[in-house]
Design a protein around this motif. Sequence first.
Motif, PDB file in Angstrom:
ATOM      1  N   ALA A 206       0.811  -1.227   0.000  1.00 54.17           N
ATOM      2  CA  ALA A 206       0.000   0.000   0.000  1.00 54.17           C
ATOM      3  C   ALA A 206       0.839   1.270   0.000  1.00 54.17           C
ATOM      4  N   SER A 207       2.145   1.133   0.059  1.00 49.58           N
ATOM      5  CA  SER A 207       3.004   2.321   0.144  1.00 49.58           C
ATOM      6  C   SER A 207       3.138   3.005  -1.216  1.00 49.58           C
ATOM      7  N   SER A 208       2.746   4.275  -1.263  1.00 47.72           N
ATOM      8  CA  SER A 208       2.829   4.995  -2.543  1.00 47.72           C
ATOM      9  C   SER A 208       4.286   5.206  -2.954  1.00 47.72           C
ATOM     10  N   CYS A 209       5.172   5.365  -1.968  1.00 46.06           N
ATOM     11  CA  CYS A 209       6.598   5.564  -2.296  1.00 46.06           C
ATOM     12  C   CYS A 209       7.182   4.288  -2.895  1.00 46.06           C
ATOM     13  N   SER A 210       6.733   3.136  -2.415  1.00 48.62           N
ATOM     14  CA  SER A 210       7.196   1.862  -2.988  1.00 48.62           C
ATOM     15  C   SER A 210       6.685   1.714  -4.420  1.00 48.62           C
ATOM     16  N   TRP A 211       5.439   2.123  -4.643  1.00 45.28           N
ATOM     17  CA  TRP A 211       4.865   1.996  -5.990  1.00 45.28           C
ATOM     18  C   TRP A 211       5.646   2.852  -6.998  1.00 45.28           C
ATOM     19  N   ARG A 212       6.093   4.036  -6.560  1.00 47.41           N
ATOM     20  CA  ARG A 212       6.908   4.868  -7.477  1.00 47.41           C
ATOM     21  C   ARG A 212       8.082   4.057  -8.021  1.00 47.41           C
ATOM     22  N   VAL A 213       8.769   3.352  -7.113  1.00 54.91           N
ATOM     23  CA  VAL A 213       9.975   2.616  -7.523  1.00 54.91           C
ATOM     24  C   VAL A 213       9.601   1.382  -8.350  1.00 54.91           C
TER      25      VAL A 213
ATOM     26  N   SER B 262       6.351  -5.005   6.687  1.00 55.05           N
ATOM     27  CA  SER B 262       5.115  -4.562   7.315  1.00 55.05           C
ATOM     28  C   SER B 262       5.374  -3.297   8.100  1.00 55.05           C
ATOM     29  N   LEU B 263       4.649  -2.246   7.739  1.00 55.80           N
ATOM     30  CA  LEU B 263       4.806  -0.989   8.475  1.00 55.80           C
ATOM     31  C   LEU B 263       3.875  -0.943   9.669  1.00 55.80           C
ATOM     32  N   LEU B 264       2.933  -1.843   9.670  1.00 54.68           N
ATOM     33  CA  LEU B 264       1.886  -1.747  10.675  1.00 54.68           C
ATOM     34  C   LEU B 264       2.207  -2.601  11.886  1.00 54.68           C
TER      35      LEU B 264
ATOM     36  N   MET C 227      15.774   5.317   8.077  1.00 54.06           N
ATOM     37  CA  MET C 227      14.529   5.994   8.459  1.00 54.06           C
ATOM     38  C   MET C 227      13.424   4.986   8.786  1.00 54.06           C
ATOM     39  N   GLN C 228      13.721   3.700   8.652  1.00 60.45           N
ATOM     40  CA  GLN C 228      12.737   2.621   8.894  1.00 60.45           C
ATOM     41  C   GLN C 228      11.477   2.812   8.062  1.00 60.45           C
ATOM     42  N   GLN C 229      11.688   3.298   6.848  1.00 65.50           N
ATOM     43  CA  GLN C 229      10.553   3.494   5.942  1.00 65.50           C
ATOM     44  C   GLN C 229      10.753   2.614   4.706  1.00 65.50           C
ATOM     45  N   VAL C 230       9.702   2.476   3.930  1.00 68.01           N
ATOM     46  CA  VAL C 230       9.834   1.855   2.613  1.00 68.01           C
ATOM     47  C   VAL C 230       9.655   2.951   1.565  1.00 68.01           C
ATOM     48  N   PRO C 231      10.318   2.812   0.418  1.00 66.18           N
ATOM     49  CA  PRO C 231      11.085   1.655  -0.019  1.00 66.18           C
ATOM     50  C   PRO C 231      12.570   1.787   0.304  1.00 66.18           C
ATOM     51  N   ALA C 232      13.249   0.637   0.090  1.00 65.82           N
ATOM     52  CA  ALA C 232      14.705   0.610  -0.038  1.00 65.82           C
ATOM     53  C   ALA C 232      14.975  -0.347  -1.191  1.00 65.82           C
TER      54      ALA C 232
ATOM     55  N   ASP D 270      15.110   6.081  -0.176  1.00 67.45           N
ATOM     56  CA  ASP D 270      14.356   7.237  -0.677  1.00 67.45           C
ATOM     57  C   ASP D 270      13.987   7.014  -2.148  1.00 67.45           C
ATOM     58  N   SER D 271      12.685   6.995  -2.380  1.00 75.78           N
ATOM     59  CA  SER D 271      12.177   6.638  -3.715  1.00 75.78           C
ATOM     60  C   SER D 271      12.730   7.543  -4.820  1.00 75.78           C
ATOM     61  N   VAL D 272      12.848   8.837  -4.534  1.00 75.21           N
ATOM     62  CA  VAL D 272      13.301   9.751  -5.591  1.00 75.21           C
ATOM     63  C   VAL D 272      14.786   9.533  -5.877  1.00 75.21           C
TER      64      VAL D 272
ATOM     65  N   ILE E  93       3.060  16.883  -0.366  1.00 73.19           N
ATOM     66  CA  ILE E  93       1.814  16.150  -0.083  1.00 73.19           C
ATOM     67  C   ILE E  93       2.073  14.886   0.749  1.00 73.19           C
ATOM     68  N   GLN E  94       2.808  13.934   0.163  1.00 69.74           N
ATOM     69  CA  GLN E  94       2.918  12.608   0.804  1.00 69.74           C
ATOM     70  C   GLN E  94       3.411  12.652   2.259  1.00 69.74           C
ATOM     71  N   PRO E  95       4.437  13.466   2.571  1.00 68.42           N
ATOM     72  CA  PRO E  95       4.908  13.413   3.969  1.00 68.42           C
ATOM     73  C   PRO E  95       3.832  13.831   4.975  1.00 68.42           C
TER      74      PRO E  95
ATOM     75  N   GLN F 113       0.664  13.195   4.771  1.00 69.96           N
ATOM     76  CA  GLN F 113      -0.374  12.179   4.939  1.00 69.96           C
ATOM     77  C   GLN F 113       0.232  10.781   5.095  1.00 69.96           C
ATOM     78  N   ASN F 114       1.509  10.763   5.411  1.00 70.01           N
ATOM     79  CA  ASN F 114       2.186   9.501   5.683  1.00 70.01           C
ATOM     80  C   ASN F 114       1.533   8.822   6.904  1.00 70.01           C
ATOM     81  N   ALA F 115       1.491   7.506   6.866  1.00 71.62           N
ATOM     82  CA  ALA F 115       0.841   6.745   7.950  1.00 71.62           C
ATOM     83  C   ALA F 115       1.384   7.119   9.330  1.00 71.62           C
ATOM     84  N   ALA F 116       2.698   7.387   9.391  1.00 70.67           N
ATOM     85  CA  ALA F 116       3.283   7.714  10.700  1.00 70.67           C
ATOM     86  C   ALA F 116       2.684   9.021  11.237  1.00 70.67           C
ATOM     87  N   VAL F 117       2.447   9.980  10.331  1.00 72.60           N
ATOM     88  CA  VAL F 117       1.850  11.262  10.745  1.00 72.60           C
ATOM     89  C   VAL F 117       0.388  11.048  11.135  1.00 72.60           C
TER      90      VAL F 117
HETATM   91  N1  LIG Z   1      11.065  10.279   1.226  1.00 72.94           N
HETATM   92  C1  LIG Z   1      10.815   8.886   1.415  1.00 72.94           C
HETATM   93  C2  LIG Z   1       9.509   8.727   2.182  1.00 72.94           C
HETATM   94  C3  LIG Z   1       9.244   7.291   2.518  1.00 72.94           C
HETATM   95  C4  LIG Z   1       7.906   7.108   3.234  1.00 72.94           C
HETATM   96  O1  LIG Z   1       7.303   8.039   3.768  1.00 72.94           O
HETATM   97  N2  LIG Z   1       7.443   5.872   3.207  1.00 72.94           N
HETATM   98  C5  LIG Z   1       6.215   5.563   3.860  1.00 72.94           C
HETATM   99  C6  LIG Z   1       5.364   4.665   2.986  1.00 72.94           C
HETATM  100  S1  LIG Z   1       4.901   5.462   1.493  1.00 72.94           S
HETATM  101  C7  LIG Z   1       6.538   4.876   5.147  1.00 72.94           C
HETATM  102  O2  LIG Z   1       7.446   4.066   5.220  1.00 72.94           O
HETATM  103  N3  LIG Z   1       5.769   5.205   6.195  1.00 72.94           N
HETATM  104  C8  LIG Z   1       5.940   4.644   7.497  1.00 72.94           C
HETATM  105  C9  LIG Z   1       6.781   5.494   8.391  1.00 72.94           C
HETATM  106  O3  LIG Z   1       7.133   6.625   8.044  1.00 72.94           O
HETATM  107  O4  LIG Z   1       7.071   5.005   9.502  1.00 72.94           O
HETATM  108  C10 LIG Z   1      10.743   8.185   0.063  1.00 72.94           C
HETATM  109  O5  LIG Z   1      10.346   8.811  -0.898  1.00 72.94           O
HETATM  110  O6  LIG Z   1      11.128   7.002  -0.029  1.00 72.94           O
END
Ligand SMILES: N[C@@H](CCC(=O)N[C@@H](CS)C(=O)NCC(=O)O)C(=O)O
Length: 223
Positions: A16-23, A40-42, A62-67, A77-79, A116-118, A120-124
């Motif tokens: 469901a991660s939009s940043c993962s879908w970009r990659v 799993s982020l949840l 940053m413990q985020q996806v994607p990598a 970082d997707s970008v 936008i995305q940051p 509405q990120n799930a963590a926020v």
């Molecule tokens: N700037 C990062 C943002 C990554 C990001 O916010 N990923 C979200 C999913 S789309 C995430 O891991 N959220 C959970 C969290 O921040 O703990 C990127 O583009 O990869």
Amino acid sequence: MSSSAAAKPVLYAMYASSCSWRVRIALNLKQIPYDIQSISLLKPVPDTVFSNTDEYRKVNPMQQVPALHIDGHTLCDSVAIMHYLDETRPSNPLLPHDALQRAKVREIVQIICSGIQPLQNAAVLTQIGKEKYLPWAQQWISRGFRGLEQVLASSAGKYSVGDAFTMADCCLVPQVFNARRYEVDLEPYPNIVRLERELSAVPAISAGHPLRQPDCPPELASK
Ligand SMILES: N[C@@H](CCC(=O)N[C@@H](CS)C(=O)NCC(=O)O)C(=O)O
């Protein structure tokens, strides 16, 4: 090329991660085969090796996806990942040759990925809380979409900037997916909706769709 450089890339992602879908879109567009490691982020679930735990921090600080593990390195970082793919695998480019068009692509990428995305990120949204997260997400996505709609009105052709597929398109469709997920009214954004429709037919995008990912819960995937 060393054996680690020749190995199949591994994308650490969540369906469901939009940043993962970009990659996923960028990898698909460039026809780079890759394996997926679901994160799993949840909450930790049985068949995920990592979650956003201390162990996963070794993959993504940053413990985020994607990598993306590629060419013997792990990139985050997707970008940054999309730029690396474009610079090392130039076929099916993600940026136009023309400097002005390139600036427009970057402008759209920034609006989505920084504006936008940051917000509405799930963590926020978790911090905002159950009662308030939906209006919060709607407010910030709508604010960004108002700006994006105006930019696209002059930049778009068949795709977000002119007629060639770019990094802006890799970012746009996943962000519209998020907007729908948070029940944003898309009626005021005809350019965004038109582009999403056009882009949904691009195989690199449809193959990377969240509902087609191995970690998508079956009850959602069948919808
Ligand atoms: N700037 C990062 C943002 C990554 C990001 O916010 N990923 C979200 C999913 S789309 C995430 O891991 N959220 C959970 C969290 O921040 O703990 C990127 O583009 O990869």
